[in-house]
Enzyme design. Structure first.
Site, mmCIF file in Angstrom:
data_model
loop_
_atom_site.group_PDB
_atom_site.id
_atom_site.type_symbol
_atom_site.label_atom_id
_atom_site.label_comp_id
_atom_site.label_asym_id
_atom_site.label_seq_id
_atom_site.Cartn_x
_atom_site.Cartn_y
_atom_site.Cartn_z
ATOM 1 N N SER A 26 0.895 -1.170 -0.259
ATOM 2 C CA SER A 26 0.018 -0.430 -0.205
ATOM 3 C C SER A 26 0.499 1.212 -0.392
ATOM 4 O O SER A 26 2.183 1.342 0.475
ATOM 5 C CB SER A 26 -0.903 -0.125 1.375
ATOM 6 O OG SER A 26 -2.025 1.014 1.325
ATOM 7 N N GLY A 48 -3.403 -0.250 -4.550
ATOM 8 C CA GLY A 48 -2.951 0.291 -3.307
ATOM 9 C C GLY A 48 -1.451 1.399 -3.359
ATOM 10 O O GLY A 48 -0.359 1.371 -2.794
ATOM 11 N N GLU A 64 -6.391 -2.357 -8.239
ATOM 12 C CA GLU A 64 -7.486 -2.521 -7.132
ATOM 13 C C GLU A 64 -6.823 -0.829 -5.970
ATOM 14 O O GLU A 64 -5.146 -0.642 -5.911
ATOM 15 C CB GLU A 64 -6.767 -3.252 -5.343
ATOM 16 C CG GLU A 64 -7.805 -4.450 -6.021
ATOM 17 C CD GLU A 64 -7.893 -5.343 -4.959
ATOM 18 O OE1 GLU A 64 -6.933 -5.297 -3.641
ATOM 19 O OE2 GLU A 64 -7.989 -6.662 -5.408
ATOM 20 N N PRO A 65 -6.771 0.188 -6.039
ATOM 21 C CA PRO A 65 -6.341 1.650 -6.679
ATOM 22 C C PRO A 65 -5.923 2.216 -5.044
ATOM 23 O O PRO A 65 -5.333 3.161 -4.509
ATOM 24 C CB PRO A 65 -7.307 2.697 -7.196
ATOM 25 C CG PRO A 65 -8.647 1.880 -7.928
ATOM 26 C CD PRO A 65 -8.685 0.682 -7.698
ATOM 27 N N GLY A 66 -6.625 1.632 -3.766
ATOM 28 C CA GLY A 66 -6.313 1.701 -2.721
ATOM 29 C C GLY A 66 -6.981 2.908 -1.924
ATOM 30 O O GLY A 66 -8.205 3.542 -2.736
ATOM 31 N N ARG A 67 -6.103 3.719 -1.441
ATOM 32 C CA ARG A 67 -6.711 5.025 -0.955
ATOM 33 C C ARG A 67 -6.711 6.181 -2.000
ATOM 34 O O ARG A 67 -6.945 7.356 -1.856
ATOM 35 C CB ARG A 67 -5.515 5.054 0.283
ATOM 36 C CG ARG A 67 -4.177 5.550 -0.381
ATOM 37 C CD ARG A 67 -2.809 5.511 0.692
ATOM 38 N NE ARG A 67 -2.603 4.401 1.243
ATOM 39 C CZ ARG A 67 -2.363 4.497 2.265
ATOM 40 N NH1 ARG A 67 -1.869 5.095 3.133
ATOM 41 N NH2 ARG A 67 -1.723 3.787 2.584
ATOM 42 N N TYR A 87 1.032 4.132 12.357
ATOM 43 C CA TYR A 87 1.867 3.761 11.986
ATOM 44 C C TYR A 87 3.116 4.840 10.944
ATOM 45 O O TYR A 87 3.964 5.673 10.375
ATOM 46 C CB TYR A 87 1.211 4.127 9.619
ATOM 47 C CG TYR A 87 -0.013 3.304 9.745
ATOM 48 C CD1 TYR A 87 0.712 1.668 10.048
ATOM 49 C CD2 TYR A 87 -1.038 3.086 8.765
ATOM 50 C CE1 TYR A 87 -0.661 0.667 10.063
ATOM 51 C CE2 TYR A 87 -1.922 2.664 8.750
ATOM 52 C CZ TYR A 87 -1.834 1.375 9.144
ATOM 53 O OH TYR A 87 -2.693 0.000 8.627
ATOM 54 N N CYS A 105 -5.800 11.773 26.141
ATOM 55 C CA CYS A 105 -5.096 11.306 27.507
ATOM 56 C C CYS A 105 -3.319 10.535 26.797
ATOM 57 O O CYS A 105 -3.414 9.443 27.283
ATOM 58 C CB CYS A 105 -5.375 10.642 27.905
ATOM 59 S SG CYS A 105 -5.076 11.041 30.335
ATOM 60 N N TYR A 111 -8.551 5.672 6.049
ATOM 61 C CA TYR A 111 -8.676 4.984 6.784
ATOM 62 C C TYR A 111 -8.377 5.938 7.989
ATOM 63 O O TYR A 111 -7.873 5.827 9.129
ATOM 64 C CB TYR A 111 -7.080 4.283 6.850
ATOM 65 C CG TYR A 111 -6.431 3.369 5.031
ATOM 66 C CD1 TYR A 111 -7.611 1.956 5.344
ATOM 67 C CD2 TYR A 111 -5.919 3.207 4.291
ATOM 68 C CE1 TYR A 111 -7.405 1.471 4.170
ATOM 69 C CE2 TYR A 111 -6.041 2.522 3.479
ATOM 70 C CZ TYR A 111 -7.191 1.418 3.211
ATOM 71 O OH TYR A 111 -6.626 0.856 2.329
#
Length: 468
Positions: A238, A276, A318-321, A366, A393, A423
Site C-alpha cells: 500500500s 495500493g 485495486e487503487p486502494g486509497r 504508522y 490523554c 483509513y
C-alpha cells in the site's frame, strides 16, 4: 535523517527542527494543490471545498468534521475507470465506505472490494450490484461466507485451505456456485511501511508461490464442485508510488498462471494484480497519474504473457486509497496553543485541536506524516514550526507531527488537514469516549450529511450496565 531514539521519533536527533524535506514556506497561508482535493481554494485565508467555506460548514455542522468533496471523488474514480478501461477496477471499501460512496461507485462503473460482513451489508443496503463485489479477508466467518454466497457476490478471494473447505461446504449446502480467486504471496515486499507491506512471505495473507501452497490451493478450488476458479490474486502493499514491485510480482504470478495451464489443465480467465497506489500526504510524496500506471502495468503483463506464450487474462486492479484519500480533509478547531522551550534555544509550538487519534489513528499507528493549514483567516505572521496535537490523554496523540503554521495561531482558529479520506473515519474509535465526527459532503456550494455525528445517546446505547 533523525537517528533512532528509545523513546521514539519525537526525541531523535534533529527531530526538533522538523524533517529534512519540510521547507519553510514563503506564505504559510498558501495551499499546495497536490495535497488537496481539486475544488479546494483559499480566499483571504479562508479555505473552501466544493464551493463551501469551511467556517460556514463548521457553523452548521460543528467540529471536528470530515469534509468529502463529491466532485473530486467522482473525478478520481472516473480517472481510474478510464485509464484502466480494459480492467475491472475495485474500490477498497476498507479505506472508507458508506451507502453514499457505494452509490457513487456504482454510478461511476467501478467494482467494490469488501473484507467483512459489515462492509458487505453496506454494499447490500446501497443496492450495489453484487456481481461487482469481491470479498477479501484472511479469516472470513462461516456466516460471512454464507451471506456472500446467498447475495451472489462476484468473487470470493480465498486465503487458506480451511477457507476453501468451508466455502465448498457452504456452496454445497446452499446449492450455489461462486467465483473464486486464490490469493497468492509473490515474495515481493513493496517499498512502504512494514505493517502495510503484504506480499512478503512472513505474514498472514495468501498462499506462498515459493512453497507450492499456491498451486495446491488452485488444484483444490478447481476440484471443488461449487467453486468456479477465476484466477490468481496478488497484492504487494500500500502507498506505492511506482510499478517496479508490480513487475517482479507479475512475473512470478504469471509464471504460476502458466503452470496451472500446463499442470492442472485449465486456463484461468482472470488475474488481479492488487494496487495500493500512493497519494500525497506531504510535499515529499509524488504519486503517479492513473494513465501512467495503466500504461506501465499493461506493458509489464503483456511482455510477460508473450514470453510465457499465454493469453493475457482479464485483469483487475485495486487503487486502494488513491480514490478517496485526497477527496477528504478534516477540519478542527484550535483549543489551546502552547510554546515549549527546548534545549539549544529551540521552541516547539503545540497546537491542540478538538479531535485527534480517535478520528485519525494513522500518525500514532504508522508514524504517518500529514500536512495542515489554517482554514479560517489570513495571517501576516511569519511561519512557525508547529505540532498539531489532539485532545486525548496520550503523549502520542499527534495529528500532524511537523508543519509550518502562522506564528499567531490562536484558540478559535480552524485547522484543516488534507488527505484524510482513507483509513481515518474507517479506523476511528471512541477512545476516551470521544464521539466520532460526521462526514459532510460538499458540492456546488452546498453541504449534505453523509454520516452524521455520533451523539452521547449513541455512545451509551450499548452500555447495558444500568437499566432505565
Amino acid at each position: 535523517m533523525p537517528t533512532a531514539h528509545p523513546s521514539g521519533w519525537a526525541h531523535a536527533d534533529g527531530a526538533l527542527r522538523g524533517p529534512h524535506w519540510l521547507r519553510e514556506p514563503s506564505d504559510p497561508d498558501a495551499l499546495v494543490p497536490l495535497l488537496w482535493s481539486r475544488t479546494a481554494t483559499k480566499d483571504d485565508g479562508v479555505l473552501s471545498v466544493g464551493g463551501v467555506p469551511l467556517p460556514e460548514l463548521v457553523r452548521e455542522h460543528g467540529s471536528p468534521a470530515y469534509v468529502l468533496d463529491e466532485a473530486d471523488f467522482r473525478s478520481r474514480a472516473g480517472a481510474f475507470r478510464d485509464a484502466f478501461s480494459d480492467y475491472d477496477v475495485y474500490y477498497a471499501g476498507k479505506a472508507f465506505l458508506c451507502t453514499t460512496v457505494a452509490r457513487w461507485l456504482a454510478d461511476e462503473g467501478l467494482s467494490l472490494d469488501v473484507c467483512s460482513g459489515g462492509e458487505l451489508a453496506v454494499a447490500e443496503r446501497a443496492g450495489f450490484p453484487m456481481e461487482r463485489v469481491g470479498f477479501h479477508g484472511n479469516n472470513k466467518t462461516l456466516g460471512e461466507l454464507e451471506r456472500a454466497v446467498e447475495l451472489g457476490v462476484g468473487r470470493i478471494i480465498v486465503d487458506s485451505f480451511h477457507e476453501i473447505e468451508r466455502l465448498a461446504a457452504v456452496t454445497a449446502e446452499l446449492g450455489r456456485t461462486v467465483g473464486v480467486m486464490v490469493r497468492v504471496t509473490a515474495g515481493v515486499e513493496a517499498h512502504t511501511h512494514e505493517y502495510i507491506a503484504t506480499a512478503h512471505e512472513d505474514q498472514k495473507f495468501g498462499f506462498s508461490i515459493a512453497s507450492g501452497n499456491a498451486l495446491e490451493a488452485v488444484r483444490r478450488v478447481h476440484d471443488a464442485p461449487g467453486l468456479r476458479l477465476l484466477g490468481l490474486h496478488s497484492h504487494i502493499g500500500s502507498q506505492i508510488f511506482d510499478t517496479s514491485g508490480f513487475e517482479v510480482a507479475a512475473r512470478r504470478v504469471l509464471a504460476l498462471h502458466a503452470r496451472v495451464v500446463e499442470e492442472v489443465g485449465v486456463e484461468m480467465p482472470e488475474m488481479d494484480l492488487g494496487g495500493g497506489f500512493g497519494i500525497a500526504y506531504t510535499t515529499q510524496d509524488d504519486p503517479s497519474d492513473p494513465a501512467q500506471l495503466a500504461t506501465e502495468i499493461s506493458k509489464i503483463v503483456e511482455h510477460e504473457c508473450r514470453g510465457l506464450g499465454i493469453t493475457v487474462p482479464r485483469l483487475s486492479i485495486e487503487p486502494g486509497r488513491a480514490i478517496v484519500g485526497p477527496s477528504m480533509c478534516t477540519v478542527y478547531e484550535v483549543g489551546t496553543v502552547k510554546e515549549v522551550a527546548l534545549d539549544g534555544g529551540l521552541v516547539r509550538t503545540y497546537v491542540s485541536v478538538d479531535g485527534g487519534m480517535s478520528d485519525n489513528i494513522r500518525t500514532a499507528l504508522y508514524d504517518a506524516d500529514y500536512s495542515a493549514t489554517i482554514a479560517s483567516r489570513s495571517s501576516g505572521a511569519p511561519p512557525a514550526l508547529s505540532r498539531v496535537v489532539g485532545m486525548h490523554c496520550e503523549a502520542g496523540d499527534i495529528v500532524v507531527k511537523d508543519e509550518f503554521l502562522p506564528g499567531d495561531v490562536r484558540p478559535g482558529d480552524l485547522v484543516a488537514v488534507p488527505g484524510t479520506g482513507a483509513y481515518c473515519r474507517s479506523m476511528a474509535s471512541n477512545y476516551n469516549h470521544a464521539l466520532r465526527p460526521p462526514v459532510i459532503g460538499v458540492r456546488d456550494g452546498k453541504t449534505f450529511t453523509v454520516l452524521r455525528r455520533e451523539t452521547v445517546a449513541d455512545l451509551l446505547a450499548t452500555d447495558v450496565g444500568v437499566s432505565s
